[in-house]
Design a protein around this motif. Structure first.
Motif, short mmCIF file in Angstrom:
data_model
loop_
_atom_site.label_atom_id
_atom_site.label_comp_id
_atom_site.label_asym_id
_atom_site.label_seq_id
_atom_site.Cartn_x
_atom_site.Cartn_y
_atom_site.Cartn_z
N LYS A 192 34.30 43.14 46.20
CA LYS A 192 32.96 42.88 47.05
C LYS A 192 31.87 42.35 46.15
CE LYS A 192 29.69 44.94 50.47
NZ LYS A 192 29.61 46.24 51.29
N THR A 193 31.77 42.86 45.00
CA THR A 193 30.70 42.54 44.07
C THR A 193 31.36 42.01 42.93
OG1 THR A 193 28.97 44.04 44.73
CG2 THR A 193 29.08 43.34 42.53
N ARG A 194 30.68 40.92 42.23
CA ARG A 194 31.30 40.52 40.73
C ARG A 194 30.37 41.12 39.89
NH1 ARG A 194 33.89 34.49 39.60
NH2 ARG A 194 34.44 35.04 37.39
N PRO A 195 31.04 41.55 38.74
CA PRO A 195 30.04 42.11 37.65
C PRO A 195 29.76 40.88 36.64
CG PRO A 195 32.54 42.48 37.10
CD PRO A 195 32.52 42.14 38.70
N ASP A 196 28.70 41.38 36.12
CA ASP A 196 28.11 40.44 35.08
C ASP A 196 29.02 40.13 34.09
OD1 ASP A 196 25.95 39.96 36.75
OD2 ASP A 196 24.71 41.58 35.76
N SER A 197 29.54 41.37 33.54
CA SER A 197 30.37 41.48 32.34
C SER A 197 31.48 42.32 32.62
CB SER A 197 29.67 41.67 30.93
OG SER A 197 29.13 42.74 31.29
N GLY A 198 32.44 42.39 31.80
CA GLY A 198 33.61 43.25 31.46
C GLY A 198 34.67 42.88 32.49
N HIS A 199 35.70 43.77 32.56
CA HIS A 199 37.11 43.23 33.13
C HIS A 199 37.55 44.72 33.98
CE1 HIS A 199 37.46 40.03 30.11
NE2 HIS A 199 37.35 41.18 29.17
N VAL A 200 38.31 44.42 35.12
CA VAL A 200 38.88 45.31 35.83
C VAL A 200 40.58 44.97 35.87
CG1 VAL A 200 39.01 46.17 38.31
CG2 VAL A 200 36.74 45.19 37.52
N LEU A 201 41.15 45.94 35.03
CA LEU A 201 42.70 45.61 34.77
C LEU A 201 43.50 46.28 35.79
CD1 LEU A 201 42.37 45.42 31.09
CD2 LEU A 201 42.11 43.47 32.61
N TRP A 202 44.52 45.64 36.29
CA TRP A 202 45.32 46.08 37.24
C TRP A 202 46.92 46.02 36.96
CZ3 TRP A 202 44.83 48.94 41.70
CH2 TRP A 202 46.09 49.11 42.51
N GLY A 203 47.42 47.36 37.32
CA GLY A 203 48.84 47.04 37.24
C GLY A 203 49.67 47.18 35.95
N GLU A 204 50.90 46.69 35.88
CA GLU A 204 51.81 46.82 34.90
C GLU A 204 51.16 45.55 34.03
OE1 GLU A 204 53.88 49.07 37.87
OE2 GLU A 204 52.89 47.21 37.88
N ALA A 233 42.48 39.34 48.67
CA ALA A 233 43.57 39.20 47.36
C ALA A 233 43.78 40.41 46.78
CB ALA A 233 43.30 38.21 46.37
N ILE A 234 42.52 41.19 46.44
CA ILE A 234 42.78 42.33 45.91
C ILE A 234 43.37 43.67 46.90
CG2 ILE A 234 41.17 44.35 45.03
CD1 ILE A 234 39.56 42.27 43.92
N ALA A 235 43.22 43.52 48.11
CA ALA A 235 43.72 44.17 49.11
C ALA A 235 45.04 43.87 49.02
CB ALA A 235 43.31 44.02 50.40
N ARG A 236 45.71 42.59 48.94
CA ARG A 236 47.18 42.43 48.93
C ARG A 236 47.57 43.05 47.86
NH1 ARG A 236 45.31 37.59 51.57
NH2 ARG A 236 45.40 36.70 49.31
N LEU A 237 47.11 43.06 46.71
CA LEU A 237 47.69 43.63 45.50
C LEU A 237 47.86 45.03 45.47
CD1 LEU A 237 45.83 41.74 42.60
CD2 LEU A 237 48.35 41.67 43.29
N GLY A 238 47.12 45.76 46.63
CA GLY A 238 47.45 47.11 46.65
C GLY A 238 46.48 48.17 46.62
N VAL A 239 45.21 47.44 46.78
CA VAL A 239 43.78 48.30 46.77
C VAL A 239 43.34 48.77 48.17
CG1 VAL A 239 41.48 48.54 45.87
CG2 VAL A 239 43.37 47.60 44.48
N GLY A 240 43.35 49.81 48.56
CA GLY A 240 42.63 49.96 49.95
C GLY A 240 41.34 51.08 49.68
N ARG A 241 40.58 50.80 50.71
CA ARG A 241 39.30 51.29 50.79
C ARG A 241 38.91 51.83 52.09
NH1 ARG A 241 33.49 48.85 48.36
NH2 ARG A 241 32.34 50.69 48.83
#
Length: 243
Positions: free
Chosen positions: A52-64, A76-84
């Motif tokens: 929902k928000t894009r950071p100014d810097s940094g990474h959000v790493l997901w999965g194997e 796309a993030i929800a389809r990868l398996g993130v539920g809120r």
């Protein structure tokens, strides 16, 4: 295994530093509580993870494969398996519990699938309903449920999509004592198979969860560990518990 790793993430809004070089990771499975004063960055953290928000810097790493979620759409993030799950339940109140779960079940969503009204996986639907404690309420309108039951239904709708990570915002708010106990038991069961992050202010509820706690303050991790450990931290007492 580490499922999600937030690394060196920062974001500001009109000069206000909402997240400041935040690093956070959660394994799979794991249950984690995130606490902190208002303005600590808890909601912004969830906004960043879900796209929902894009950071100014940094990474959000997901999965194997350590895929970077930054820049991906919320869908796309929800389809990868993130539920809120947000604090206020967002269920379809005019529809039955069954219909709410059926609409959420992970299945093909193309135009032909919708037109052909392909059959619902009844076994999976009943499995989810039993998990959340609503199997005896499948034919009730969602609007007739209690506040706590609506919260469980929304958790069930997330589970129907087979997420690997669930972000749950203040699930205990407005619940009766019995509903709170059911909710803690539910989250603890789910955490045996999923990664779950619970944002909460209610310390009694967090204590009942019995999990690792991360304390945020001014967009950074202030302390981390058991609830007893973080509540004895002088900085945590000064900025949060002492208020």
């Amino acid at each position: 295994m580490t499922l999600l790793e937030v690394s060196g993430v920062s974001v500001s809004f009109d000069g206000f530093q909402a997240i400041d070089n935040l690093s956070f990771s959660i394994g799979e499975p794991e249950l984690r509580a995130v606490i902190g004063p208002n303005g600590a960055g808890k909601t912004t953290f969830m906004d960043i993870v879900t796209g929902k928000t894009r950071p100014d810097s940094g990474h959000v790493l997901w999965g194997e494969d350590n895929r970077n979620l930054v820049g991906l759409s919320e869908q796309a993030i929800a389809r990868l398996g993130v539920g809120r799950k947000f604090q206020k339940p967002t269920v379809f109140e005019a529809q039955s519990v069954r219909d709410n779960l059926a609409m959420a079940l992970k299945a093909p969503r193309g135009p032909f699938d919708v037109l052909l009204r392909r059959s619902v996986d009844e076994g999976r639907l009943h499995e989810v309903a039993a998990e959340i404690g609503l199997e005896d309420h499948l034919d009730r309108p969602a609007g007739a449920l209690s506040h706590g039951q609506k919260q469980w239904l929304e958790i069930g709708m997330l589970l129907a999509q087979e997420p690997r990570l669930l972000l749950v915002d203040e699930p205990a708010a407005g619940m009766t004592t019995a509903e709170r106990e059911h909710t803690t038991d539910l989250l603890n069961r789910l955490a045996q198979r999923h990664a779950i992050v619970v944002v909460e202010h209610d310390m009694a509820f967090v204590r009942r969860l019995g999990c690792k706690v991360t304390v945020l303050h001014e967009g950074r991790v202030l302390a981390e560990g058991s609830l007893d450990h973080v509540t004895q931290n002088k900085d945590v007492i000064d900025v949060y518990l002492g208020r």
